[in-house]
Design a protein around this motif. Structure first.
Motif, PDB file in Angstrom:
ATOM      1  N   GLY A 347       0.807  -1.205   0.000  1.00 51.51           N
ATOM      2  CA  GLY A 347       0.000   0.000   0.000  1.00 51.51           C
ATOM      3  C   GLY A 347       0.844   1.260   0.000  1.00 51.51           C
ATOM      4  O   GLY A 347       0.584   2.209  -0.764  1.00 51.51           O
ATOM      5  N   VAL A 348       1.857   1.291   0.861  1.00 54.65           N
ATOM      6  CA  VAL A 348       2.756   2.445   0.900  1.00 54.65           C
ATOM      7  C   VAL A 348       3.477   2.590  -0.440  1.00 54.65           C
ATOM      8  O   VAL A 348       3.593   3.702  -0.982  1.00 54.65           O
ATOM      9  CB  VAL A 348       3.774   2.306   2.051  1.00 54.65           C
ATOM     10  N   GLU A 349       3.938   1.466  -0.995  1.00 55.30           N
ATOM     11  CA  GLU A 349       4.667   1.501  -2.269  1.00 55.30           C
ATOM     12  C   GLU A 349       3.773   1.984  -3.414  1.00 55.30           C
ATOM     13  O   GLU A 349       4.198   2.793  -4.262  1.00 55.30           O
ATOM     14  CB  GLU A 349       5.208   0.112  -2.584  1.00 55.30           C
ATOM     15  N   GLN A 350       2.524   1.519  -3.449  1.00 55.17           N
ATOM     16  CA  GLN A 350       1.606   1.945  -4.509  1.00 55.17           C
ATOM     17  C   GLN A 350       1.310   3.431  -4.434  1.00 55.17           C
ATOM     18  O   GLN A 350       1.296   4.131  -5.460  1.00 55.17           O
ATOM     19  CB  GLN A 350       0.311   1.140  -4.420  1.00 55.17           C
ATOM     20  N   PHE A 351       1.092   3.939  -3.230  1.00 54.18           N
ATOM     21  CA  PHE A 351       0.839   5.367  -3.078  1.00 54.18           C
ATOM     22  C   PHE A 351       2.094   6.180  -3.422  1.00 54.18           C
ATOM     23  O   PHE A 351       2.007   7.275  -3.986  1.00 54.18           O
ATOM     24  CB  PHE A 351       0.366   5.687  -1.663  1.00 54.18           C
ATOM     25  N   GLN A 352       3.277   5.644  -3.075  1.00 60.28           N
ATOM     26  CA  GLN A 352       4.515   6.338  -3.408  1.00 60.28           C
ATOM     27  C   GLN A 352       4.697   6.416  -4.924  1.00 60.28           C
ATOM     28  O   GLN A 352       5.093   7.460  -5.459  1.00 60.28           O
ATOM     29  CB  GLN A 352       5.715   5.631  -2.778  1.00 60.28           C
ATOM     30  N   THR A 353       4.389   5.324  -5.612  1.00 58.93           N
ATOM     31  CA  THR A 353       4.489   5.319  -7.069  1.00 58.93           C
ATOM     32  C   THR A 353       3.550   6.349  -7.687  1.00 58.93           C
ATOM     33  O   THR A 353       3.949   7.128  -8.574  1.00 58.93           O
ATOM     34  CB  THR A 353       4.166   3.922  -7.630  1.00 58.93           C
ATOM     35  N   SER A 354       2.301   6.384  -7.225  1.00 53.79           N
ATOM     36  CA  SER A 354       1.339   7.365  -7.737  1.00 53.79           C
ATOM     37  C   SER A 354       1.799   8.784  -7.445  1.00 53.79           C
ATOM     38  O   SER A 354       1.685   9.686  -8.290  1.00 53.79           O
ATOM     39  CB  SER A 354      -0.037   7.136  -7.113  1.00 53.79           C
ATOM     40  N   PHE A 355       2.334   8.988  -6.233  1.00 59.34           N
ATOM     41  CA  PHE A 355       2.794  10.316  -5.830  1.00 59.34           C
ATOM     42  C   PHE A 355       3.957  10.757  -6.712  1.00 59.34           C
ATOM     43  O   PHE A 355       3.988  11.893  -7.207  1.00 59.34           O
ATOM     44  CB  PHE A 355       3.215  10.278  -4.361  1.00 59.34           C
ATOM     45  N   ASP A 356       4.918   9.862  -6.932  1.00 57.71           N
ATOM     46  CA  ASP A 356       6.069  10.194  -7.780  1.00 57.71           C
ATOM     47  C   ASP A 356       5.644  10.496  -9.207  1.00 57.71           C
ATOM     48  O   ASP A 356       6.149  11.447  -9.832  1.00 57.71           O
ATOM     49  CB  ASP A 356       7.076   9.040  -7.775  1.00 57.71           C
ATOM     50  N   GLU A 357       4.727   9.699  -9.736  1.00 53.47           N
ATOM     51  CA  GLU A 357       4.259   9.915 -11.107  1.00 53.47           C
ATOM     52  C   GLU A 357       3.486  11.226 -11.231  1.00 53.47           C
ATOM     53  O   GLU A 357       3.579  11.918 -12.251  1.00 53.47           O
ATOM     54  CB  GLU A 357       3.396   8.733 -11.555  1.00 53.47           C
ATOM     55  N   LEU A 358       2.742  11.576 -10.186  1.00 54.95           N
ATOM     56  CA  LEU A 358       2.022  12.848 -10.194  1.00 54.95           C
ATOM     57  C   LEU A 358       2.994  14.019 -10.182  1.00 54.95           C
ATOM     58  O   LEU A 358       2.842  14.979 -10.961  1.00 54.95           O
ATOM     59  CB  LEU A 358       1.085  12.916  -8.982  1.00 54.95           C
ATOM     60  N   LEU A 359       4.007  13.959  -9.323  1.00 56.15           N
ATOM     61  CA  LEU A 359       5.000  15.044  -9.270  1.00 56.15           C
ATOM     62  C   LEU A 359       5.728  15.181 -10.600  1.00 56.15           C
ATOM     63  O   LEU A 359       5.986  16.300 -11.070  1.00 56.15           O
ATOM     64  CB  LEU A 359       5.996  14.789  -8.147  1.00 56.15           C
ATOM     65  N   GLU A 360       6.046  14.043 -11.204  1.00 54.03           N
ATOM     66  CA  GLU A 360       6.736  14.079 -12.499  1.00 54.03           C
ATOM     67  C   GLU A 360       5.854  14.712 -13.574  1.00 54.03           C
ATOM     68  O   GLU A 360       6.325  15.521 -14.403  1.00 54.03           O
ATOM     69  CB  GLU A 360       7.125  12.660 -12.913  1.00 54.03           C
ATOM     70  N   ALA A 361       4.556  14.377 -13.555  1.00 48.91           N
ATOM     71  CA  ALA A 361       3.641  14.954 -14.549  1.00 48.91           C
ATOM     72  C   ALA A 361       3.508  16.458 -14.355  1.00 48.91           C
ATOM     73  O   ALA A 361       3.459  17.219 -15.339  1.00 48.91           O
ATOM     74  CB  ALA A 361       2.272  14.282 -14.443  1.00 48.91           C
ATOM     75  N   ILE A 362       3.448  16.905 -13.101  1.00 52.36           N
ATOM     76  CA  ILE A 362       3.352  18.326 -12.822  1.00 52.36           C
ATOM     77  C   ILE A 362       4.633  19.045 -13.278  1.00 52.36           C
ATOM     78  O   ILE A 362       4.584  20.120 -13.885  1.00 52.36           O
ATOM     79  CB  ILE A 362       3.104  18.563 -11.317  1.00 52.36           C
ATOM     80  N   GLU A 363       5.773  18.412 -13.012  1.00 47.89           N
ATOM     81  CA  GLU A 363       7.047  19.034 -13.377  1.00 47.89           C
ATOM     82  C   GLU A 363       7.184  19.177 -14.885  1.00 47.89           C
ATOM     83  O   GLU A 363       7.740  20.168 -15.382  1.00 47.89           O
ATOM     84  CB  GLU A 363       8.192  18.195 -12.830  1.00 47.89           C
ATOM     85  N   GLN A 364       6.649  18.212 -15.630  1.00 50.70           N
ATOM     86  CA  GLN A 364       6.788  18.237 -17.074  1.00 50.70           C
ATOM     87  C   GLN A 364       5.693  19.044 -17.778  1.00 50.70           C
ATOM     88  O   GLN A 364       5.792  19.289 -18.988  1.00 50.70           O
ATOM     89  CB  GLN A 364       6.782  16.803 -17.622  1.00 50.70           C
TER      90      GLN A 364
END
Length: 365
Positions: A347-364
């Motif tokens: 659960g922690v890993e899945q949320f971390q993956t979503s969080f990282d992908e969201l930050l990357e999308a915002i940055e790009q």
């Protein structure tokens, strides 16, 4: 059943329906107000996966992303100020429910960064930061049910911060969380804090439990294992509710309630059915009980309004739930050990993956 009938669930059964979704589209197109008005929605939960789905590829956030990126250097600060707009608006839309229920409902949950799930001190700091950023009385900060998260939860309650303890998958976690809540209330009371101004819920992720346990039962094989499939999550819910009643409806909690404290309410999460062989309302119709919350994804909410049945189902089931728990143990399935640990880590890993992908999308963007 109709949406109108569903809106009476709280009045007839004492269970609150919260929406497991939040997005700018939902807020700007009368989505959330309509669900509050017509479906009886009494709260909102969010998480990194929900915000990733809301933001990535959506035109609703384009201008705000550009504005926040001009103002803030850190991408996490951009994310926070982007999302806080949605959190605040949802809080404002639910404020009448919060006021009418005297703080029982009307809450909006915002999850801390998954990266601090094992850091108690940073979890406490982050909770205060997010709460101050939202600046609304009806925001719940989501803290995970890791050992460090439970430690942070107790501290936050002692400081008067309302919390949604999330990623709970076992009875052992529930017991530790409820005990931490009581200790937090005791500390809050000792410091002169107002017990009626703090709220806590405990979020159990039901369908994820069945998904993992069913897979293990398939590996074990045999008639007995087959008979237990699709029953572990409901047994966990039933035993959680029994423990809730033992802790919060007995004499031991009376003195807290006399000072205005709420019990820590069980919240059924991950209620969308993942196995197509099971009823689409397996984790809805079978967990109706007073003083509980069910947070539903949009699709599950629509299904409940369309063909759901409303009746109290948890209280008569305790003996059956205990038997399921014991049989799983007999087969070597460690619900309060290996199952809990795997689901919590995932659960922690899945949320971390979503969080990282969201930050990357915002940055790009």
């Amino acid at each position: 059943m109709t949406a109108s009938a569903l809106s009476q669930l709280h009045e007839s059964q004492g269970q609150s329906l919260w929406l497991d979704n939040l997005s700018r589209e939902l807020l700007e197109d009368d989505g959330l107000p309509r669900l509050i008005r017509d479906y009886g929605i009494r709260g909102v939960t969010s998480n990194p996966t929900i915000f990733k789905k809301a933001v990535v590829g959506s035109d609703y956030y384009t201008d705000d992303i550009a504005a926040c990126k001009r103002q803030y250097d850190r991408i996490e600060s951009v994310y926070e100020h982007l999302v806080v707009t949605d959190i605040r608006r949802a809080c404002d839309m639910l404020r009448p429910v919060w006021e009418q229920s005297h703080g029982e409902d009307g809450w909006v949950s915002w999850e801390e960064s998954p990266g601090i799930a094992h850091d108690a001190a940073e979890s406490v700091r982050a909770a205060h930061h997010l709460r101050e950023l939202v600046d609304r009385p009806n925001v719940l900060i989501k803290v995970p049910g890791t050992a460090e998260g439970i430690e942070a939860f107790e501290t936050l309650i002692s400081q008067g911060v309302s919390v949604n303890v999330t990623l709970l998958f076992s009875l052992d976690q529930v017991r530790r969380v409820f005990a931490a809540y009581r200790r937090g209330l005791e500390a809050l009371e000792a410091s002169g804090g107002r017990l009626n101004e703090v709220r806590a819920v405990a979020s159990l992720f039901l369908s994820r439990v069945d998904t993992l346990v069913d897979r293990q039962l398939d590996e074990i094989g045999g008639e007995r294992a087959e008979s237990l499939k699709g029953r572990s999550a409901l047994a966990l819910a039933g035993m959680t509710y029994a423990h809730f009643r033992e802790v919060f409806e007995g004499e031991g909690f009376e003195r807290f309630e006399q000072r205005g404290a709420f019990p820590q309410t069980p919240l059924w999460a991950s209620t969308g059915t993942k196995n197509p062989a099971y009823s689409d309302l397996l984790y809805v119709e079978n967990v109706i009980a007073p003083r509980t919350i069910n947070t539903l994804p949009d699709k599950t909410l629509e299904a409940f309004a369309d063909h759901g049945k409303i009746a109290s189902t948890l209280k008569p089931r305790y003996d059956e739930d205990r038997r399921v728990w014991d049989e799983l143990a007999d087969l070597g399935i460690d619900m309060d050990g290996a199952v809990r640990d795997q689901l919590l880590d995932e659960g922690v890993e899945q949320f971390q993956t979503s969080f990282d992908e969201l930050l990357e999308a915002i940055e790009q963007a």
